[in-house]
Design an enzyme around this catalytic site. Structure first.
Site, PDB file in Angstrom:
ATOM      1  N   CYS A  12       0.774  -1.482   0.231  1.00 34.14           N
ATOM      2  CA  CYS A  12      -0.421  -0.007   0.004  1.00 34.14           C
ATOM      3  C   CYS A  12       1.081   1.053  -0.364  1.00 34.14           C
ATOM      4  CB  CYS A  12      -1.065   0.100   1.302  1.00 34.14           C
ATOM      5  SG  CYS A  12      -0.005  -0.029   2.847  1.00 34.14           S
ATOM      6  N   CYS A  99       2.957   5.936   9.256  1.00 34.33           N
ATOM      7  CA  CYS A  99       1.776   6.219   8.191  1.00 34.33           C
ATOM      8  C   CYS A  99       0.881   7.163   8.572  1.00 34.33           C
ATOM      9  CB  CYS A  99       1.140   5.077   7.727  1.00 34.33           C
ATOM     10  SG  CYS A  99      -0.723   4.754   6.315  1.00 34.33           S
ATOM     11  N   HIS A 127      -2.163  -4.699  19.463  1.00 36.31           N
ATOM     12  CA  HIS A 127      -1.116  -4.676  18.283  1.00 36.31           C
ATOM     13  C   HIS A 127      -0.483  -2.997  18.446  1.00 36.31           C
ATOM     14  CE1 HIS A 127      -1.016  -3.046  14.368  1.00 36.31           C
ATOM     15  NE2 HIS A 127      -1.089  -4.366  13.873  1.00 36.31           N
ATOM     16  N   GLU A 129      -0.253  -0.726  16.310  1.00 34.23           N
ATOM     17  CA  GLU A 129      -0.799   0.710  16.145  1.00 34.23           C
ATOM     18  C   GLU A 129      -1.784   1.112  17.218  1.00 34.23           C
ATOM     19  OE1 GLU A 129      -3.029   0.600  12.489  1.00 34.23           O
ATOM     20  OE2 GLU A 129      -4.769   1.916  12.976  1.00 34.23           O
ATOM     21  N   CYS A 205      -8.517   2.808   6.646  1.00 33.62           N
ATOM     22  CA  CYS A 205      -7.632   3.288   5.580  1.00 33.62           C
ATOM     23  C   CYS A 205      -8.160   2.378   3.942  1.00 33.62           C
ATOM     24  CB  CYS A 205      -6.202   3.468   5.585  1.00 33.62           C
ATOM     25  SG  CYS A 205      -5.889   1.982   4.939  1.00 33.62           S
ATOM     26  N   SER A 233       0.279 -10.072  10.038  1.00 33.15           N
ATOM     27  CA  SER A 233      -0.314  -9.070  10.031  1.00 33.15           C
ATOM     28  C   SER A 233      -1.203  -9.166  10.044  1.00 33.15           C
ATOM     29  CB  SER A 233       0.643  -9.225   8.413  1.00 33.15           C
ATOM     30  OG  SER A 233      -0.953  -8.211   7.818  1.00 33.15           O
ATOM     31  N   ASN A 235      -3.644  -6.970   8.558  1.00 31.60           N
ATOM     32  CA  ASN A 235      -4.176  -6.002   7.095  1.00 31.60           C
ATOM     33  C   ASN A 235      -4.185  -8.146   6.952  1.00 31.60           C
ATOM     34  OD1 ASN A 235      -3.020  -5.885   4.538  1.00 31.60           O
ATOM     35  ND2 ASN A 235      -1.424  -5.247   6.721  1.00 31.60           N
TER      36      ASN A 235
HETATM   37  S1  SF4 Z   1      -2.353   2.386   7.617  1.00 29.25           S
HETATM   38 FE1  SF4 Z   1      -3.689   1.736   5.678  1.00 29.25          FE
HETATM   39  S2  SF4 Z   1      -1.946   3.232   3.519  1.00 29.25           S
HETATM   40 FE2  SF4 Z   1      -0.879   3.027   5.870  1.00 29.25          FE
HETATM   41  S3  SF4 Z   1       0.393   1.570   6.000  1.00 29.25           S
HETATM   42 FE3  SF4 Z   1      -1.270   0.550   7.142  1.00 29.25          FE
HETATM   43  S4  SF4 Z   1      -2.004  -0.480   5.086  1.00 29.25           S
HETATM   44 FE4  SF4 Z   1      -1.146   0.927   4.815  1.00 29.25          FE
END
Ligand code: SF4
Length: 298
Positions: A12, A99, A127, A129, A205, A233, A235
C-alpha cells in the site's frame, strides 16, 4: 488452472513510503558510516524484516538504542513513552515512517480526549498501532476487538453509560462491517441517555477497504484463493477472513513452502485460483506465488 491476482493486492501507499524512507536512510548511513536500526519491525512481514537483518538493519527496542545511530520508526507508529525515550538521545538521526493514516488517528484522539471525550477504539489492544493510539489519549478509553463484541458487551455498556462524551475510532485495518455494527450499537445506547454525545471518525484506511473489496469479489469467482502475507499482519488477517467467508478453499501463507501436501492437492484440482496479498507484501512475493501456482499446472 487460471490464475488471477486481485486488483489492489500487495504493498500500500503507507508501506511503499516506509520502504522508500528506510532505503534512503540506509543509503545516507552508508555515506556517514552510522548504523541503521528499526524501532520495532518496520512492517509485519517476517521475510522482509529478515532480508533487512541480513543487510545489517536489525529490529531493536528502546533499551538498545545507541547514540550516533539512525533509528527508523515503524509504519504502525510508536507510543508516547517510546517517543519520550527516543528524545533522550541527542545524537541519533530519526526517520519516522509512521503512516499518515495512523498519524491522523493520533491527532484525532489527542484532540478529542483533550476536549473531554472518552475514546472508544475498535481494534487489537496488543497491536503496535493500537498501543500507539491509546498512548496519545489523555483521558479514559476502552478498546474492543470484534471477537469480543459479545463477551465484553457489559463493559462496553458501562463505558458508554459512564461517559457523557464518547469519540470512536477504528484500527486502520479493521473490517468496515464490524465498525458499523459497533457504532450502531453505541449510537442506540447513547440515544437513550439524554445529554450524552457520541462522535465517530472514519479511520479505516482506503488501502484496506480496496484490498478487502477486490479480494472478496475475486474469492466469489474462483475455486481457490491464496492470501500471501505475514502471519503477524493485521490487514492480511482481515483479507483472509474476507476471502475465507466467500471461498472455503482459502489458504493464508507467507511463501509457497508453507503449503501442506493436502493444500497443494486442492490447488491442483482447482480450475481457477485467485491470489491476493496484504499491504505489507512486496510485489516479488506475489510474483513468486504466481510462478509457484503456474508450476502446478505441470
Ligand atoms: S494504514 Fe493503510 S496505507 Fe497506512 S500502512 Fe496501514 S494499510 Fe498501509
Amino acid at each position: 488452472m487460471k490464475i488471477t491476482v486481485a486488483d489492489n493486492s500487495g504493498v500500500c501507499f503507507g508501506v511503499r513510503r516506509a520502504f522508500s524512507l528506510l532505503e534512503e536512510a540506509v543509503e545516507n548511513a552508508k555515506k556517514s558510516g552510522i548504523k541503521v536500526s528499526m524501532l520495532g519491525p518496520l512492517i509485519h512481514n517476517p521475510r522482509v524484516i529478515a532480508q533487512y537483518a541480513e543487510k545489517g538493519v536489525k529490529v531493536i527496542d528502546t533499551g538498545s538504542i545507541t547514540e550516533n545511530s539512525c533509528v527508523v520508526i515503524r509504519s504502525h507508529g510508536i507510543t508516547k513513552e517510546e517517543r519520550a525515550q527516543l528524545d533522550r538521545f541527542s545524537g541519533i538521526t530519526l526517520v519516522d515512517t509512521t503512516c499518515p493514516y495512523v498519524q491522523r488517528i493520533h491527532q484525532l484522539v489527542e484532540k478529542r480526549s483533550s476536549e473531554g471525550f472518552a475514546v472508544l477504539i475498535m481494534g487489537d489492544r496488543e497491536h503496535s498501532e493500537v498501543r500507539g493510539i491509546t498512548s496519545k489519549i489523555s483521558g479514559d478509553f476502552f478498546v474492543i476487538h470484534p471477537s469480543e463484541f459479545d463477551s465484553k458487551s457489559k463493559e462496553l455498556a458501562s463505558f458508554t453509560a459512564d461517559h457523557a462524551k464518547i469519540f470512536a475510532v477504528a484500527q486502520t485495518t479493521s473490517r468496515p462491517a464490524n465498525y458499523e455494527y459497533l457504532l450502531k450499537k453505541v449510537r442506540k445506547t447513547v440515544a437513550a441517555m439524554p445529554g450524552h454525545r457520541f462522535l465517530a471518525a472514519e479511520t479505516i484506511c482506503t488501502a484496506t477497504l480496496k484490498r478487502q473489496d477486490s479480494a472478496g469479489e475475486l474469492a466469489k469467482k474462483t475455486d481457490s484463493m491464496v492470501v500471501v502475507g505475514g502471519k503477524n499482519s493485521s490487514n492480511t488477517s482481515k483479507l483472509f477472513q474476507v476471502v475465507s467467508e466467500k471461498n472455503s478453499n482459502s489458504f493464508w501463507v507467507e511463501s509457497p513452502e508453507d503449503f501442506t501436501v493436502s493444500d497443494i492437492e486442492t490447488l491442483k484440482r482447482s480450475g481457477s485460483v485467485g491470489i491476493t496479498a496484504g499491504a505489507s507484501t512486496p510485489d516479488e512475493q506475489i510474483a513468486e506465488m504466481r510462478s509457484f501456482l503456474e508450476s502446478l499446472n505441470g
